[in-house]
Scaffold this motif. Structure first.
Motif, PDB file in Angstrom:
ATOM      1  N   ALA A  54       0.415  -1.452  -0.160  1.00  0.00           N
ATOM      2  CA  ALA A  54      -0.224  -0.039  -0.272  1.00  0.00           C
ATOM      3  C   ALA A  54       0.797   1.194  -0.293  1.00  0.00           C
ATOM      4  CB  ALA A  54      -0.884   0.087   1.004  1.00  0.00           C
ATOM      5  N   ARG A  55       2.145   1.327   0.431  1.00  0.00           N
ATOM      6  CA  ARG A  55       2.959   2.331   1.000  1.00  0.00           C
ATOM      7  C   ARG A  55       3.778   2.413   1.010  1.00  0.00           C
ATOM      8  NH1 ARG A  55      -0.094   6.076  -0.783  1.00  0.00           N
ATOM      9  NH2 ARG A  55      -2.210   6.807  -0.203  1.00  0.00           N
ATOM     10  N   MET A  56       5.230   3.105  -0.118  1.00  0.00           N
ATOM     11  CA  MET A  56       6.494   3.031   0.185  1.00  0.00           C
ATOM     12  C   MET A  56       7.387   3.924   0.759  1.00  0.00           C
ATOM     13  SD  MET A  56       8.450   0.413  -2.730  1.00  0.00           S
ATOM     14  CE  MET A  56       9.968  -0.187  -2.895  1.00  0.00           C
ATOM     15  N   LEU A  57       8.433   3.735   1.056  1.00  0.00           N
ATOM     16  CA  LEU A  57       8.991   5.105   1.307  1.00  0.00           C
ATOM     17  C   LEU A  57      10.329   4.750   1.612  1.00  0.00           C
ATOM     18  CD1 LEU A  57       8.901   8.528   1.572  1.00  0.00           C
ATOM     19  CD2 LEU A  57       9.089   7.504   3.754  1.00  0.00           C
ATOM     20  N   ARG A  58      11.247   5.180   0.559  1.00  0.00           N
ATOM     21  CA  ARG A  58      13.108   4.705   0.269  1.00  0.00           C
ATOM     22  C   ARG A  58      13.803   5.993   1.939  1.00  0.00           C
ATOM     23  NH1 ARG A  58      16.846   5.262  -5.077  1.00  0.00           N
ATOM     24  NH2 ARG A  58      16.092   7.800  -4.803  1.00  0.00           N
ATOM     25  N   VAL A  59      14.631   5.636   2.779  1.00  0.00           N
ATOM     26  CA  VAL A  59      14.926   7.174   3.194  1.00  0.00           C
ATOM     27  C   VAL A  59      16.608   6.448   3.616  1.00  0.00           C
ATOM     28  CG1 VAL A  59      14.885   7.859   6.233  1.00  0.00           C
ATOM     29  CG2 VAL A  59      12.753   6.607   4.369  1.00  0.00           C
ATOM     30  N   TYR A  60      17.558   7.942   3.633  1.00  0.00           N
ATOM     31  CA  TYR A  60      18.770   7.712   3.218  1.00  0.00           C
ATOM     32  C   TYR A  60      19.063   8.611   3.828  1.00  0.00           C
ATOM     33  CZ  TYR A  60      18.756   9.685  -1.150  1.00  0.00           C
ATOM     34  OH  TYR A  60      18.606  10.344  -2.406  1.00  0.00           O
ATOM     35  N   GLU A  61      20.622   8.804   4.570  1.00  0.00           N
ATOM     36  CA  GLU A  61      20.814  10.179   5.096  1.00  0.00           C
ATOM     37  C   GLU A  61      22.132  10.425   3.887  1.00  0.00           C
ATOM     38  OE1 GLU A  61      23.501  10.397   8.858  1.00  0.00           O
ATOM     39  OE2 GLU A  61      21.510   9.358   9.565  1.00  0.00           O
ATOM     40  N   GLU A  62      21.984  11.662   3.809  1.00  0.00           N
ATOM     41  CA  GLU A  62      23.210  12.251   2.655  1.00  0.00           C
ATOM     42  C   GLU A  62      24.113  12.719   3.775  1.00  0.00           C
ATOM     43  OE1 GLU A  62      24.312  13.584  -0.730  1.00  0.00           O
ATOM     44  OE2 GLU A  62      22.390  13.303  -0.665  1.00  0.00           O
ATOM     45  N   PRO A  63      25.753  11.612   2.652  1.00  0.00           N
ATOM     46  CA  PRO A  63      26.771  11.898   2.939  1.00  0.00           C
ATOM     47  C   PRO A  63      27.604  12.746   3.623  1.00  0.00           C
ATOM     48  CG  PRO A  63      27.067  10.309   1.266  1.00  0.00           C
ATOM     49  CD  PRO A  63      25.580  10.953   1.120  1.00  0.00           C
ATOM     50  N   LEU A  64      28.334  14.109   4.316  1.00  0.00           N
ATOM     51  CA  LEU A  64      28.692  14.684   4.466  1.00  0.00           C
ATOM     52  C   LEU A  64      29.237  15.553   3.963  1.00  0.00           C
ATOM     53  CD1 LEU A  64      30.155  14.293   8.145  1.00  0.00           C
ATOM     54  CD2 LEU A  64      28.054  15.227   7.387  1.00  0.00           C
ATOM     55  N   SER A  65      30.734  14.379   2.776  1.00  0.00           N
ATOM     56  CA  SER A  65      31.249  14.502   2.354  1.00  0.00           C
ATOM     57  C   SER A  65      30.740  14.281   0.385  1.00  0.00           C
ATOM     58  CB  SER A  65      32.214  13.966   2.114  1.00  0.00           C
ATOM     59  OG  SER A  65      33.174  14.585   0.557  1.00  0.00           O
ATOM     60  N   SER A  66      31.131  15.345  -0.510  1.00  0.00           N
ATOM     61  CA  SER A  66      29.684  15.013  -2.270  1.00  0.00           C
ATOM     62  C   SER A  66      31.209  13.478  -2.878  1.00  0.00           C
ATOM     63  CB  SER A  66      29.899  16.359  -2.482  1.00  0.00           C
ATOM     64  OG  SER A  66      31.163  16.766  -2.573  1.00  0.00           O
ATOM     65  N   THR A  67      32.121  12.998  -1.953  1.00  0.00           N
ATOM     66  CA  THR A  67      32.583  12.242  -2.994  1.00  0.00           C
ATOM     67  C   THR A  67      32.357  11.341  -1.996  1.00  0.00           C
ATOM     68  OG1 THR A  67      34.188  12.384  -0.870  1.00  0.00           O
ATOM     69  CG2 THR A  67      35.299  13.357  -3.156  1.00  0.00           C
ATOM     70  N   GLU A  68      31.577  11.108  -1.136  1.00  0.00           N
ATOM     71  CA  GLU A  68      31.093   9.680   0.185  1.00  0.00           C
ATOM     72  C   GLU A  68      29.782   8.741  -1.172  1.00  0.00           C
ATOM     73  OE1 GLU A  68      31.030   9.063   4.300  1.00  0.00           O
ATOM     74  OE2 GLU A  68      31.710  11.528   4.098  1.00  0.00           O
ATOM     75  N   ARG A  69      30.149   7.537  -0.692  1.00  0.00           N
ATOM     76  CA  ARG A  69      29.130   7.140  -1.340  1.00  0.00           C
ATOM     77  C   ARG A  69      27.750   6.917  -0.121  1.00  0.00           C
ATOM     78  NH1 ARG A  69      32.230   2.271  -2.270  1.00  0.00           N
ATOM     79  NH2 ARG A  69      31.408   1.470  -0.475  1.00  0.00           N
ATOM     80  N   VAL A  70      26.697   6.516  -0.642  1.00  0.00           N
ATOM     81  CA  VAL A  70      25.322   6.597  -0.246  1.00  0.00           C
ATOM     82  C   VAL A  70      25.906   4.698   0.415  1.00  0.00           C
ATOM     83  CG1 VAL A  70      23.231   6.354   0.356  1.00  0.00           C
ATOM     84  CG2 VAL A  70      24.200   8.019  -0.578  1.00  0.00           C
ATOM     85  N   ASP A  71      26.117   4.853   1.922  1.00  0.00           N
ATOM     86  CA  ASP A  71      26.445   3.227   1.524  1.00  0.00           C
ATOM     87  C   ASP A  71      25.136   2.522   2.012  1.00  0.00           C
ATOM     88  OD1 ASP A  71      28.643   2.383   0.814  1.00  0.00           O
ATOM     89  OD2 ASP A  71      29.798   3.360   2.660  1.00  0.00           O
ATOM     90  N   GLU A  72      23.518   3.330   2.864  1.00  0.00           N
ATOM     91  CA  GLU A  72      22.936   2.407   4.014  1.00  0.00           C
ATOM     92  C   GLU A  72      21.561   2.936   2.823  1.00  0.00           C
ATOM     93  OE1 GLU A  72      21.712   0.394   7.699  1.00  0.00           O
ATOM     94  OE2 GLU A  72      22.087   2.208   7.903  1.00  0.00           O
ATOM     95  N   VAL A  73      20.745   1.905   3.358  1.00  0.00           N
ATOM     96  CA  VAL A  73      19.340   2.438   2.706  1.00  0.00           C
ATOM     97  C   VAL A  73      17.688   1.975   3.205  1.00  0.00           C
ATOM     98  CG1 VAL A  73      19.050   1.210   0.490  1.00  0.00           C
ATOM     99  CG2 VAL A  73      17.467   3.613   0.718  1.00  0.00           C
ATOM    100  N   LYS A  74      17.487   2.502   3.615  1.00  0.00           N
ATOM    101  CA  LYS A  74      16.433   1.662   4.186  1.00  0.00           C
ATOM    102  C   LYS A  74      14.894   1.784   3.951  1.00  0.00           C
ATOM    103  CE  LYS A  74      17.979   4.190   9.081  1.00  0.00           C
ATOM    104  NZ  LYS A  74      17.724   4.945   9.518  1.00  0.00           N
ATOM    105  N   VAL A  75      14.234   1.432   3.535  1.00  0.00           N
ATOM    106  CA  VAL A  75      12.711   1.005   2.816  1.00  0.00           C
ATOM    107  C   VAL A  75      11.835   0.947   3.780  1.00  0.00           C
ATOM    108  CG1 VAL A  75      11.967   1.122   1.063  1.00  0.00           C
ATOM    109  CG2 VAL A  75      14.037   0.565   0.735  1.00  0.00           C
TER     110      VAL A  75
END
Length: 182
Positions: A54-75
């Motif tokens: 019925a509902r779906m939302l992805r959530v993640y934290e923007e890294p502090l540095s623009s060169t870092e990967r987003v290493d974790e996502v929550k859904v």
């Protein structure tokens, strides 16, 4: 961001705790949008209903540095009884599908931010362990993270948790960036 998805999960206290913070990005997953190519039809159309997901939302934290990967996502997903394999239990095939979808979100998030190379990435393997039944109807949290990267190979792990943080299912997966499009 789909305000209905965000409002839905913000109204659930245990979900709302994950939606706070200056660097938190919460958005409806792109796979929930209907595309003329037919891409993402499973999550955008087939499973997108009150009795399905019925509902779906992805959530993640923007890294502090623009060169870092987003290493974790929550859904976050709210599951309906139309996903049952047994009464009030999500079908195991759907559990694996949900893990595959959530883990697979790591790649495009990072490609959009130019932190990993552009191109089509596909699941090479996804080994799922069913720890406890995933209940329906219910709201669940799926977490996905990179464990290591070797060239075009993205090694990942994912879990499905209930509102108390109890792990219901887990997966180890390998996603591979294709050399050329299909």
């Amino acid at each position: 961001m789909d305000s209905l998805d965000h409002a839905h999960f913000s109204a659930i206290p245990w979900c709302a705790r994950h939606l706070k913070g200056n660097r938190v990005i919460a958005e409806t997953a792109p796979s929930r949008s209907v595309k003329s190519t037919g891409e993402d039809a499973l999550f955008a159309e087939t499973l997108n209903s009150e009795s399905g997901i019925a509902r779906m939302l992805r959530v993640y934290e923007e890294p502090l540095s623009s060169t870092e990967r987003v290493d974790e996502v929550k859904v976050f997903l709210t599951l309906g009884s139309g996903l049952n394999g047994w009464p009030n239990v999500c079908h195991g095939g759907l559990v694996t599908t949900i893990l595959d979808e959530a883990i697979g979100m790591l790649v495009p998030i990072n490609q959009d931010r130019k932190r990993i190379p552009a191109g089509m990435c596909m699941t090479a393997y996804l080994n799922t362990t069913f720890v406890k039944p995933v209940p329906t109807p219910a709201t669940i949290l799926t977490r996905a993270r990179f464990t290591r990267v070797e060239g075009r190979k993205y090694f990942t792990q994912g879990t499905i948790e209930d509102e108390k943080g109890v792990i219901l299912a887990r997966a180890d997966a390998l996603f591979v960036l294709l050399k050329s499009s299909l």
